[in-house]
Scaffold this active site. Sequence first.
Site, mmCIF file in Angstrom:
data_model
loop_
_atom_site.group_PDB
_atom_site.id
_atom_site.type_symbol
_atom_site.label_atom_id
_atom_site.label_comp_id
_atom_site.label_asym_id
_atom_site.label_seq_id
_atom_site.Cartn_x
_atom_site.Cartn_y
_atom_site.Cartn_z
ATOM 1 N N ASP A 7 0.850 -1.188 0.000
ATOM 2 C CA ASP A 7 0.000 0.000 0.000
ATOM 3 C C ASP A 7 0.887 1.239 0.000
ATOM 4 O O ASP A 7 2.019 1.204 0.515
ATOM 5 C CB ASP A 7 -0.929 0.025 1.217
ATOM 6 C CG ASP A 7 -1.933 1.168 1.142
ATOM 7 O OD1 ASP A 7 -2.726 1.198 0.178
ATOM 8 O OD2 ASP A 7 -1.920 2.033 2.028
ATOM 9 N N GLU A 9 0.820 5.747 0.419
ATOM 10 C CA GLU A 9 0.144 7.024 0.645
ATOM 11 C C GLU A 9 0.825 8.045 -0.257
ATOM 12 O O GLU A 9 2.033 7.944 -0.521
ATOM 13 C CB GLU A 9 0.202 7.450 2.104
ATOM 14 C CG GLU A 9 -0.497 6.514 3.069
ATOM 15 C CD GLU A 9 -1.981 6.352 2.813
ATOM 16 O OE1 GLU A 9 -2.596 7.306 2.255
ATOM 17 O OE2 GLU A 9 -2.530 5.292 3.128
ATOM 18 N N ASP A 52 -6.670 17.982 0.807
ATOM 19 C CA ASP A 52 -7.570 16.828 0.930
ATOM 20 C C ASP A 52 -6.799 15.560 1.275
ATOM 21 O O ASP A 52 -7.276 14.714 2.037
ATOM 22 C CB ASP A 52 -8.358 16.626 -0.360
ATOM 23 C CG ASP A 52 -9.418 17.700 -0.569
ATOM 24 O OD1 ASP A 52 -9.768 18.384 0.407
ATOM 25 O OD2 ASP A 52 -9.882 17.860 -1.713
ATOM 26 N N HIS A 57 -4.454 11.017 5.192
ATOM 27 C CA HIS A 57 -3.334 10.297 5.816
ATOM 28 C C HIS A 57 -2.737 11.002 7.033
ATOM 29 O O HIS A 57 -2.066 10.374 7.848
ATOM 30 C CB HIS A 57 -2.237 9.986 4.791
ATOM 31 C CG HIS A 57 -1.717 11.181 4.033
ATOM 32 N ND1 HIS A 57 -1.061 12.230 4.643
ATOM 33 C CD2 HIS A 57 -1.740 11.467 2.701
ATOM 34 C CE1 HIS A 57 -0.691 13.106 3.728
ATOM 35 N NE2 HIS A 57 -1.105 12.677 2.539
ATOM 36 N N HIS A 152 -5.593 6.862 7.248
ATOM 37 C CA HIS A 152 -4.921 5.916 6.366
ATOM 38 C C HIS A 152 -3.430 5.909 6.677
ATOM 39 O O HIS A 152 -2.819 6.953 6.889
ATOM 40 C CB HIS A 152 -5.118 6.329 4.896
ATOM 41 C CG HIS A 152 -6.497 6.094 4.394
ATOM 42 N ND1 HIS A 152 -6.760 5.461 3.205
ATOM 43 C CD2 HIS A 152 -7.710 6.409 4.915
ATOM 44 C CE1 HIS A 152 -8.061 5.398 3.014
ATOM 45 N NE2 HIS A 152 -8.662 5.972 4.042
ATOM 46 N N ASP A 157 -2.581 -0.259 6.664
ATOM 47 C CA ASP A 157 -3.522 -0.686 5.633
ATOM 48 C C ASP A 157 -3.056 -1.975 4.962
ATOM 49 O O ASP A 157 -3.868 -2.833 4.626
ATOM 50 C CB ASP A 157 -3.706 0.416 4.586
ATOM 51 C CG ASP A 157 -4.544 1.575 5.119
ATOM 52 O OD1 ASP A 157 -4.971 1.508 6.286
ATOM 53 O OD2 ASP A 157 -4.761 2.545 4.376
#
Length: 235
Positions: A7, A9, A52, A57, A152, A157
């Site tokens: 995963d 970010e 945003d 995160h 997140h 995750d």
Amino acid sequence: MRQIVLDTETTGLSAETGDRIIEIGCVELVARKLTGNNLHRYVNPERDSHEDALKVHGISNDFLRDKPKFAQIADELLDYLQGAELIIHNAPFDISFLNKELERLGRPPLKAHIGGVIDTLVMAKEMFPGKRNGLDALCDRLEVDNSGRTLHGALLDAELLADVYINMTRGQDALLIEGGVTDVPGQPLVLIDLSGVDLPVLFANGQEISAHEAVLADIDKTSKGKTLWRPLQLT
């Protein structure tokens, strides 16, 4: 088989317009078991995150300023991923960012380094048509504890997705029962092949058949009549 649940970010939603990776989390599975050989790195994206994205995160621009740039971790990451099958939720998103970072370094795309990709979002849509299939929804549906996920995070995750994937694919192993004690030095692993065993057939009773039909009808209604079994039942 070696699999890596991965995963990322990022600073935003589009690698093509200049957004960058800020965090990478990888969890290793071997023979569908967690090994603990994980990889987690924060990355200096050399730009600020969109507002945003920060809300998603929570990783501040200041926190990332002294972190290594992607070029500094690229070899370590590619060595770790080499030959593995990747498991990613909404794979095109993460792969597009990784490919863009590799392109900036003049490196071949990710597919040149790995053994393949499994997209758990595609799997989930096939298994649960018409349902919400985000990571939180899958955790709830498959009884994976995600109570610690307020924001997140790539490693968290990836760890949750590893549990989700294992639960989604239960029953896909070969029909073998592992016997003996595997953690004693010198003790062999005994495999009992049940493929030739004549297993009894247990038929559903009336109540179970009715419950099954109700579930099928609900899925058919949710998918607005796009299921395949209704037309087949009429032929």
